[in-house]
Write an enzyme that holds these catalytic residues in place. Sequence first.
Site: not given
Ligand code: KIV
Length: 272
Positions: A49, A187
């Site tokens: 997202d 993260e």
């Molecule tokens: O939405 C995204 O791109 C993510 C990554 C940062 C792992 O969740």
Amino acid sequence: MSLEFNGRRLTANDIRVRKGGEPIVALTSYHAHTAAIIDRHVDFILVGDTLGMVMHGLETTLPVTLDMMILQGLAVIRGSKRALVVVDLPFGSYEESPAAAFHSAARVMKETGCGAVKLEGGTRMAETIRFLTERGVPVMGHIGLTPQSVNTIGGFRVQGRDEAAQAAIKADAKAVAEAGAFAMVIEAVVEPLAKEITAEVAIPTIGIGASPACDGQILVLEDMLGLSPNVPKFVKSYGSLADHIEEAVSSYTRDVRSRAFPGEANVYKPKS
Ligand code: KIV
């Protein structure tokens, strides 16, 4: 190194069994053409997202809708044939109840053909993860910095700086793994924490700003290619696409203004 295609797309289970093995490689993609390139190299592609911030210039991922995820998820499926494609469930599409989460996940899987969904949250989402996995939806968890909660956690900040926060994140990791997720993204947490979690849980951990000890790593493609205006400290730069685009656009502009483009090679001639 580019990977061989053996005629079959990787599944969530192919990722799950890689726990403790050769590092799992992942990148985000939101388009058919970038998906086709990275498909030759990575184990899974995340339609994250983050597309709200990267493609649409939004400040957070909160306004991203299920329809946006489905549209870009479909493009990535169209462009790829080998990697597992995981699509994020966006903010507001799954938190209310396990049934709401199933409804959203089923739409994403039916309408894109992806092999798994990802959702944010640890202990608080365990019941939902179990509900989904028991009903045929492979789920990737996401703990540590969970960007959809940016308004309650006070910004895009490193997580787990003190002991209480570390204990909570460890409990999240355990809850996600025990609820049946096939892997989890960790993260922006302090390094020893991601290492400890990786040693403790039975499913692969995919780090982003976490630890080299994780079972795999993921980055946002535009961040590592030098196309995003602001990138977090944990991103390593593997390219400078913004500079290349600037140079190319400036050459094109010069050529059009001087009538050097289109040239002989770029125009159609009549038959006679
Ligand atoms: O939405 C995204 O791109 C993510 C990554 C940062 C792992 O969740």
